[in-house]
Design a protein around this motif. Structure first.
Motif, mmCIF file in Angstrom:
data_model
loop_
_atom_site.group_PDB
_atom_site.id
_atom_site.type_symbol
_atom_site.label_atom_id
_atom_site.label_comp_id
_atom_site.label_asym_id
_atom_site.label_seq_id
_atom_site.Cartn_x
_atom_site.Cartn_y
_atom_site.Cartn_z
ATOM 1 N N LYS A 2 0.773 -1.274 0.018
ATOM 2 C CA LYS A 2 0.017 0.068 0.223
ATOM 3 C C LYS A 2 0.920 1.138 0.035
ATOM 4 O O LYS A 2 1.854 1.166 0.497
ATOM 5 C CB LYS A 2 -0.905 -0.112 1.128
ATOM 6 C CG LYS A 2 -1.886 -0.986 1.176
ATOM 7 C CD LYS A 2 -2.799 -0.732 2.573
ATOM 8 C CE LYS A 2 -3.344 -2.136 2.911
ATOM 9 N NZ LYS A 2 -2.889 -2.300 4.454
ATOM 10 N N LEU A 67 3.896 7.763 -10.878
ATOM 11 C CA LEU A 67 4.906 8.548 -10.152
ATOM 12 C C LEU A 67 6.112 7.589 -10.362
ATOM 13 O O LEU A 67 6.250 6.164 -10.644
ATOM 14 C CB LEU A 67 4.434 8.554 -8.747
ATOM 15 C CG LEU A 67 5.516 8.237 -7.777
ATOM 16 C CD1 LEU A 67 6.442 9.642 -7.544
ATOM 17 C CD2 LEU A 67 4.952 7.946 -6.298
ATOM 18 N N TYR B 3 3.121 3.444 -9.961
ATOM 19 C CA TYR B 3 4.460 3.846 -9.506
ATOM 20 C C TYR B 3 5.187 2.635 -9.467
ATOM 21 O O TYR B 3 4.781 1.511 -9.434
ATOM 22 C CB TYR B 3 4.345 4.269 -8.197
ATOM 23 C CG TYR B 3 3.650 3.351 -6.986
ATOM 24 C CD1 TYR B 3 2.153 3.298 -6.710
ATOM 25 C CD2 TYR B 3 4.506 2.574 -6.066
ATOM 26 C CE1 TYR B 3 1.768 2.438 -5.931
ATOM 27 C CE2 TYR B 3 3.924 1.523 -5.356
ATOM 28 C CZ TYR B 3 2.699 1.550 -5.072
ATOM 29 O OH TYR B 3 1.894 0.698 -4.222
ATOM 30 N N ASN B 4 6.488 3.031 -9.688
ATOM 31 C CA ASN B 4 7.620 1.740 -9.670
ATOM 32 C C ASN B 4 7.626 1.265 -8.353
ATOM 33 O O ASN B 4 8.672 1.304 -7.550
ATOM 34 C CB ASN B 4 8.957 2.276 -10.124
ATOM 35 C CG ASN B 4 9.509 3.626 -9.452
ATOM 36 O OD1 ASN B 4 8.673 4.305 -8.717
ATOM 37 N ND2 ASN B 4 10.708 3.627 -9.094
ATOM 38 N N GLU B 5 6.671 0.361 -8.192
ATOM 39 C CA GLU B 5 6.731 -0.611 -6.731
ATOM 40 C C GLU B 5 7.910 -1.202 -6.493
ATOM 41 O O GLU B 5 8.422 -1.238 -5.298
ATOM 42 C CB GLU B 5 5.437 -1.404 -6.824
ATOM 43 C CG GLU B 5 5.374 -2.333 -5.425
ATOM 44 C CD GLU B 5 3.977 -2.782 -5.299
ATOM 45 O OE1 GLU B 5 3.235 -2.748 -6.241
ATOM 46 O OE2 GLU B 5 3.762 -3.380 -4.180
ATOM 47 N N ARG B 6 8.313 -1.934 -7.495
ATOM 48 C CA ARG B 6 9.736 -2.612 -7.165
ATOM 49 C C ARG B 6 11.020 -1.936 -6.948
ATOM 50 O O ARG B 6 11.532 -2.287 -5.837
ATOM 51 C CB ARG B 6 10.044 -3.187 -8.878
ATOM 52 C CG ARG B 6 11.086 -4.167 -8.804
ATOM 53 C CD ARG B 6 11.611 -4.578 -10.177
ATOM 54 N NE ARG B 6 12.516 -5.447 -9.986
ATOM 55 C CZ ARG B 6 12.608 -6.588 -11.027
ATOM 56 N NH1 ARG B 6 11.663 -6.797 -11.842
ATOM 57 N NH2 ARG B 6 13.481 -7.356 -10.892
ATOM 58 N N GLU B 7 10.879 -0.603 -7.124
ATOM 59 C CA GLU B 7 11.956 0.185 -6.750
ATOM 60 C C GLU B 7 11.605 0.738 -5.373
ATOM 61 O O GLU B 7 12.599 0.858 -4.288
ATOM 62 C CB GLU B 7 12.306 1.543 -7.444
ATOM 63 C CG GLU B 7 12.991 1.258 -8.789
ATOM 64 C CD GLU B 7 12.541 0.135 -9.698
ATOM 65 O OE1 GLU B 7 11.173 0.273 -9.979
ATOM 66 O OE2 GLU B 7 13.207 -0.737 -9.931
ATOM 67 N N LEU B 8 10.491 0.991 -5.055
ATOM 68 C CA LEU B 8 10.098 1.296 -3.713
ATOM 69 C C LEU B 8 10.361 0.232 -2.749
ATOM 70 O O LEU B 8 10.900 0.256 -1.453
ATOM 71 C CB LEU B 8 8.638 1.577 -3.521
ATOM 72 C CG LEU B 8 8.194 2.777 -2.611
ATOM 73 C CD1 LEU B 8 8.967 3.682 -2.691
ATOM 74 C CD2 LEU B 8 6.722 3.175 -2.762
ATOM 75 N N LEU B 9 10.187 -1.144 -3.108
ATOM 76 C CA LEU B 9 10.480 -2.486 -2.377
ATOM 77 C C LEU B 9 11.845 -2.375 -1.990
ATOM 78 O O LEU B 9 12.533 -2.799 -1.070
ATOM 79 C CB LEU B 9 9.937 -3.740 -2.831
ATOM 80 C CG LEU B 9 8.443 -3.694 -3.057
ATOM 81 C CD1 LEU B 9 8.009 -5.046 -3.882
ATOM 82 C CD2 LEU B 9 7.896 -3.907 -1.482
ATOM 83 N N CYS B 10 12.802 -1.947 -3.084
ATOM 84 C CA CYS B 10 14.141 -2.066 -3.056
ATOM 85 C C CYS B 10 14.598 -0.979 -1.947
ATOM 86 O O CYS B 10 15.528 -1.126 -0.990
ATOM 87 C CB CYS B 10 14.721 -1.752 -4.325
ATOM 88 S SG CYS B 10 16.561 -2.111 -4.498
ATOM 89 N N ARG B 13 14.444 -2.259 1.563
ATOM 90 C CA ARG B 13 15.662 -2.719 2.202
ATOM 91 C C ARG B 13 16.739 -2.165 2.358
ATOM 92 O O ARG B 13 17.616 -2.998 3.006
ATOM 93 C CB ARG B 13 15.851 -4.054 0.925
ATOM 94 C CG ARG B 13 14.643 -4.976 0.829
ATOM 95 C CD ARG B 13 15.153 -6.166 0.072
ATOM 96 N NE ARG B 13 15.349 -5.904 -1.173
ATOM 97 C CZ ARG B 13 14.484 -5.729 -2.371
ATOM 98 N NH1 ARG B 13 13.298 -6.272 -2.131
ATOM 99 N NH2 ARG B 13 14.675 -5.636 -3.577
ATOM 100 N N PHE B 44 10.337 8.330 3.247
ATOM 101 C CA PHE B 44 9.347 7.243 3.270
ATOM 102 C C PHE B 44 9.226 6.549 4.681
ATOM 103 O O PHE B 44 10.331 6.263 5.056
ATOM 104 C CB PHE B 44 9.431 6.144 2.080
ATOM 105 C CG PHE B 44 9.185 6.530 0.717
ATOM 106 C CD1 PHE B 44 10.035 7.299 -0.213
ATOM 107 C CD2 PHE B 44 7.812 6.431 0.308
ATOM 108 C CE1 PHE B 44 9.443 7.810 -1.331
ATOM 109 C CE2 PHE B 44 7.300 6.801 -0.896
ATOM 110 C CZ PHE B 44 8.104 7.700 -1.697
ATOM 111 N N ALA B 58 3.748 1.844 2.754
ATOM 112 C CA ALA B 58 4.576 2.884 2.600
ATOM 113 C C ALA B 58 3.921 4.189 2.747
ATOM 114 O O ALA B 58 2.862 4.387 2.115
ATOM 115 C CB ALA B 58 5.474 2.827 1.629
#
Lengths: 243, 149
Positions: A2, A67, B3-10, B13, B44, B58
């Motif tokens: 989320k 975004l 949004y670039n979820e993959r980068e956010l998950l990175c 970490r 974040f 997030a």
């Protein structure tokens, strides 16, 4: 996972100033059956705020389409089929790069520069550097004025402290990062110029302690050496961020 | 919104500015306090179930308000919806204050204001623009006045 999307969208469209904005064509890959895929370029309105790159269908769209979070990435020129193309590549291996096409050489260069300086760490680096410089400027000013009062109170000053007094009457809720750009959102300041007030003791343990200098020219010299070193490091970082 | 979820998950970490197990309640009807691993990385705030590697969610910490609530408790809400609060109950008042301070300074916009403030002060004191020697004094992100787009 989320995300507080409503708030993020609000941040994108509110009137806090953007760091860069303009039309760009975004490469979009569409996958059809049988492994066939088509590449097209969609013209969109892009807005850069801090470490976030938003894109809108139109310049006056109410909500962003999407975004791109600009952390852990590098921005490079791109040998795509298109002229004036550049790519945002992510450190995460296997992640797809975001390929964008500008209208011309100048626009492309401006975007690459703006995006390569967009990371949070870069901003933090600049802030810390200026914090140090301010501390040094205060010290040298105090030394020059040969102030009878020493800066020994050791009182910590945070940027959010609105008052010089010993007890701050802070409202229960302090807004974080909300800039009222119209009315000037500068945090209130301790006045370094007054000999009576101690130099701000800035809460950064890793700031190097400047050498004991009674003489301004010595301080100036040392200061200059540090700047030269930092400049070298910065140019290296910029270089990495560019092509 | 994509949004670039993959980068956010990175990003989730990466080494955190601050991390702790804290009781958290989201502003959803009927939700209670749950123990979460809360991790602050750049601007974040990620929150995880304590035994999972991937965050549940997030929060982008821009245009948010950090409020001290009752003892050991603080909340995060956003400018456009001030009644919707994410509540955090810490183990101690000290921990609570530490988180409030850290979160208040976590936004990009806060850093930008600090920078503009320092730049201004240094200029007033020394007569020189400290950003000039780095060749970045004209960068839009460092300007005080409203910028043209």
């Amino acid at each position: 996972m989320k995300l507080n999307e409503r708030s993020v969208a609000h941040y994108a469209t509110c009137d806090s100033p953007a760091d860069h904005a303009g039309f760009l064509r975004q490469r979009v890959e569409r996958h059809h059956h049988h492994g066939h895929h088509a590449t097209s370029y969609q013209r969109r309105w892009f807005v850069l705020k801090g470490n976030l790159l938003f894109y809108f269908e139109e310049r006056d769209s109410r909500e962003p389409l999407g975004l791109v979070v600009l952390e852990g990435c590098t921005v490079e020129l791109c040998e795509a089929a298109e002229e004036f193309a550049f790519a945002i590549r992510f450190d995460d291996a296997g992640a797809k790069a975001c390929v964008l096409v500008a209208d011309g050489q100048a626009a492309m260069e401006a975007w690459v520069k703006a995006l390569s300086r967009a990371s949070f760490d870069y901003m933090r680096l600049v802030v810390r550097e200026l914090e140090k410089q301010l501390e040094e400027a205060c010290k040298s000013l105090a030394a020059c004025r040969k102030s009878p009062r020493r800066s020994g109170s050791g009182r910590k000053r945070h940027l959010s402290n609105p008052a010089l007094g010993p007890v701050q009457e802070k409202p229960a809720a302090l807004e974080n990062g909300y800039c009222t750009w119209g009315s000037g959102g500068e945090p209130a300041t301790p006045r370094c110029a007054e000999p009576a007030s101690p130099a701000p003791s800035l809460p950064l343990p890793e700031s190097p302690v400047s050498p004991e200098t009674a003489c301004f020219s010595k301080l100036h010299n040392w200061y200059g050496q540090e700047i030269a070193l930092l400049r070298r490091e910065w140019l290296q970082r910029q270089h990495r961020g560019h092509l | 919104m994509r949004y670039n979820e993959r980068e956010l998950l990175c990003l989730a970490r990466q080494p955190a500015e601050k991390a702790a197990e804290i009781l958290m309640r989201v502003p959803k009807k009927g939700s209670g306090l749950k123990r979460r691993l809360v991790k602050l990385v750049v601007n974040f705030l990620f929150y995880f179930r304590t035994d999972e590697a991937e965050p549940i969610g997030a929060l982008l910490l821009e245009h948010c308000r950090i409020t001290k609530e009752e003892e050991n408790v603080f909340s995060i809400s956003f400018i456009e919806e001030p009644e919707r609060k994410y509540c955090f109950e810490c183990d101690s008042e000290e921990q609570c204050q530490e988180w409030i301070e850290a979160l208040k300074r976590a936004s990009y916009e806060f850093m930008r204001r600090s920078l503009i403030f320092y730049r201004n002060e240094i200029q007033k004191m020394t007569g020189k623009d400290p950003l000039e020697q780095y060749g970045i004094s004209e960068e839009a992100r460092f300007q005080l006045a409203t910028r043209k787009q």
